[in-house]
Scaffold this motif. Structure first.
Motif, mmCIF file in Angstrom:
data_model
loop_
_atom_site.group_PDB
_atom_site.id
_atom_site.type_symbol
_atom_site.label_atom_id
_atom_site.label_comp_id
_atom_site.label_asym_id
_atom_site.label_seq_id
_atom_site.Cartn_x
_atom_site.Cartn_y
_atom_site.Cartn_z
ATOM 1 N N ASP A 1 0.430 -4.126 -11.597
ATOM 2 C CA ASP A 1 0.548 -5.572 -11.799
ATOM 3 C C ASP A 1 1.081 -6.267 -10.547
ATOM 4 N N ALA A 2 2.077 -5.658 -9.903
ATOM 5 C CA ALA A 2 2.599 -6.239 -8.668
ATOM 6 C C ALA A 2 1.528 -6.259 -7.579
ATOM 7 N N LEU A 3 0.715 -5.214 -7.533
ATOM 8 C CA LEU A 3 -0.366 -5.173 -6.547
ATOM 9 C C LEU A 3 -1.379 -6.285 -6.802
ATOM 10 N N ASP A 4 -1.686 -6.531 -8.052
ATOM 11 C CA ASP A 4 -2.606 -7.623 -8.388
ATOM 12 C C ASP A 4 -2.027 -8.972 -7.968
ATOM 13 N N GLU A 5 -0.726 -9.148 -8.125
ATOM 14 C CA GLU A 5 -0.097 -10.393 -7.697
ATOM 15 C C GLU A 5 -0.201 -10.566 -6.182
ATOM 16 N N ILE A 6 0.015 -9.494 -5.459
ATOM 17 C CA ILE A 6 -0.097 -9.574 -3.994
ATOM 18 C C ILE A 6 -1.529 -9.906 -3.591
ATOM 19 N N VAL A 7 -2.489 -9.314 -4.275
ATOM 20 C CA VAL A 7 -3.894 -9.634 -4.003
ATOM 21 C C VAL A 7 -4.151 -11.117 -4.232
ATOM 22 N N VAL B 1 0.835 -1.202 0.000
ATOM 23 C CA VAL B 1 0.000 0.000 0.000
ATOM 24 C C VAL B 1 0.871 1.254 0.000
ATOM 25 N N CYS B 2 1.977 1.203 0.722
ATOM 26 C CA CYS B 2 2.900 2.350 0.705
ATOM 27 C C CYS B 2 3.480 2.575 -0.689
ATOM 28 N N CYS B 3 3.837 1.480 -1.366
ATOM 29 C CA CYS B 3 4.349 1.619 -2.738
ATOM 30 C C CYS B 3 3.291 2.224 -3.657
ATOM 31 N N LEU B 4 2.046 1.792 -3.475
ATOM 32 C CA LEU B 4 0.978 2.345 -4.288
ATOM 33 C C LEU B 4 0.781 3.835 -4.001
ATOM 34 N N ASP B 5 0.902 4.219 -2.743
ATOM 35 C CA ASP B 5 0.736 5.629 -2.393
ATOM 36 C C ASP B 5 1.820 6.487 -3.036
ATOM 37 N N ARG B 6 2.998 5.913 -3.218
ATOM 38 C CA ARG B 6 4.100 6.668 -3.819
ATOM 39 C C ARG B 6 3.956 6.822 -5.327
ATOM 40 N N THR B 7 2.964 6.182 -5.926
ATOM 41 C CA THR B 7 2.768 6.309 -7.373
ATOM 42 C C THR B 7 1.852 7.481 -7.730
ATOM 43 N N VAL C 1 3.687 3.008 -13.740
ATOM 44 C CA VAL C 1 2.431 2.810 -13.010
ATOM 45 C C VAL C 1 1.900 1.400 -13.240
ATOM 46 N N THR C 2 2.007 0.909 -14.475
ATOM 47 C CA THR C 2 1.507 -0.436 -14.782
ATOM 48 C C THR C 2 2.263 -1.505 -14.004
ATOM 49 N N VAL C 3 3.569 -1.318 -13.859
ATOM 50 C CA VAL C 3 4.363 -2.293 -13.097
ATOM 51 C C VAL C 3 3.873 -2.377 -11.654
ATOM 52 N N ILE C 4 3.610 -1.229 -11.062
ATOM 53 C CA ILE C 4 3.119 -1.217 -9.683
ATOM 54 C C ILE C 4 1.751 -1.884 -9.585
#
Length: 326
Positions: A210-216, A170-176, A205-208
């Motif tokens: 996609d990584a978030l979807d993997e974590i989900v 979530v912190c990584c997403l906030d930094r985007t 942005v897409t890389v972040i």
């Protein structure tokens, strides 16, 4: 086998009320419990609460030192009431520090002054499009994992690690946010020379995302496993309860004895009633009349009772002969 250590009682996801309504928030896993206690103390010792308590104590002390009289008693009571009110207000403020953020417009408490310092709200990412759904899913997954009965059967460090991974994601997403804003700005620029810059921003942005979807997906895999074990636990519990309940149900033999005992009761009562009829000379019962004169209600009597007149008369003869009714 279960672990002997009890699960951590600090829940990382809390339901809270904000000026825009209720929302769920994910707590920062790096905040120690001692720091949370310090924040509760600060919330309970707000200047207004402290000043009210001190004023009440001073008023009570002056009233006690001034001697008797109605004014002194009134001042003493008011001082004690102010002290008690400040204590209750301080306790209430400390208890609701995490769950109540309905502050006056333009005012913020220490916890929500900086976004992400103590917690993230699910609505903090409402402006990030589809990524906001992933955040809500992750927060709900952390909450479910920490509340699951299956948590007692896994290593206590696993739920904490899930909490930490989700927080970092979530912190990584906030930094985007800046990159998303830049990508939107470059996309609207008519200058063709910024095309490569816009593509690079969109790629980051897409890389972040996609990584978030993997974590989900991985967090959902953890929940699938815990839900399967919860189903096993519920089945075992229901099986145990069913065996216990069915063990207390009367058996077929006992019910057969009861029905056999009840079956003889109408015939016995019929015999005594007809015997009493014969002794008193009360006349025939309706069912002893011709069938054409029976009422519909009497037709539902057992067939054995309709034929039991002879038994009743035999009992009456026993009564007349001196044997009596027992």
């Amino acid at each position: 086998m279960t672990h002997s250590n009890p699960p951590d009682t600090a829940m990382p996801v809390r339901a809270a009320t904000f000026p825009d309504g209720p929302d769920s928030m994910l707590l920062n896993p790096d905040i120690e419990e001692s720091q949370w206690r310090g924040e509760r103390v600060r919330a309970g010792l707000r200047p207004r609460i402290v000043l009210t308590g001190l004023a009440g104590a001073a008023l009570a002390a002056l009233a006690a030192a001034s001697g008797g009289g109605f004014a002194a008693v009134f001042a003493l009571s008011a001082g004690i009431l102010a002290v008690c009110a400040s204590v209750v207000a301080g306790w209430y403020s400390a208890a609701r520090m995490l769950t109540d953020h309905r502050h006056a417009p333009g005012r913020f408490c220490r916890l929500d002054r900086v976004r992400g310092e103590f917690f993230f709200r699910s609505r903090d990412f409402a402006d990030l499009g589809t990524a906001s759904y992933a955040v809500r899913t992750l927060i709900a997954g952390v909450d479910e994992l920490h509340r699951s009965p299956a948590r007692a059967w896994i290593d206590p460090g696993v739920p904490r690690e899930v909490h930490r991974v989700v927080w970092q994601a979530v912190c990584c997403l906030d930094r985007t946010r800046a990159a998303r804003g830049l990508a939107g700005e470059l996309a609207t620029d008519p200058d063709s020379t910024v095309g490569e810059l816009a593509a690079a921003a969109r790629e980051a942005v897409t890389v972040i995302d996609d990584a978030l979807d993997e974590i989900v997906r991985h967090v959902h895999g953890c929940l699938v496993l815990t839900r399967a074990w919860e189903a096993k636990l519920r089945h075992d519990e229901l099986a145990t309860r069913t065996d216990h309940v069915l063990a207390t149900v009367p058996g077929r033999a006992e019910l057969l004895r009861l029905t056999e005992a009840a079956e003889a009761l109408p015939q016995t009562v019929f015999a005594y009633i007809t015997a009493a009829r014969d002794i008193t000379g009360a006349g025939a019962f309706p069912w002893e009349q011709p069938a054409s004169s029976w009422s519909r209600l009497l037709c539902i009597l057992p067939r054995g009772l309709r034929r039991g007149t002879a038994s009743g008369r035999a009992l009456a003869r026993r009564v007349r002969s001196g044997e009596g009714l027992s």
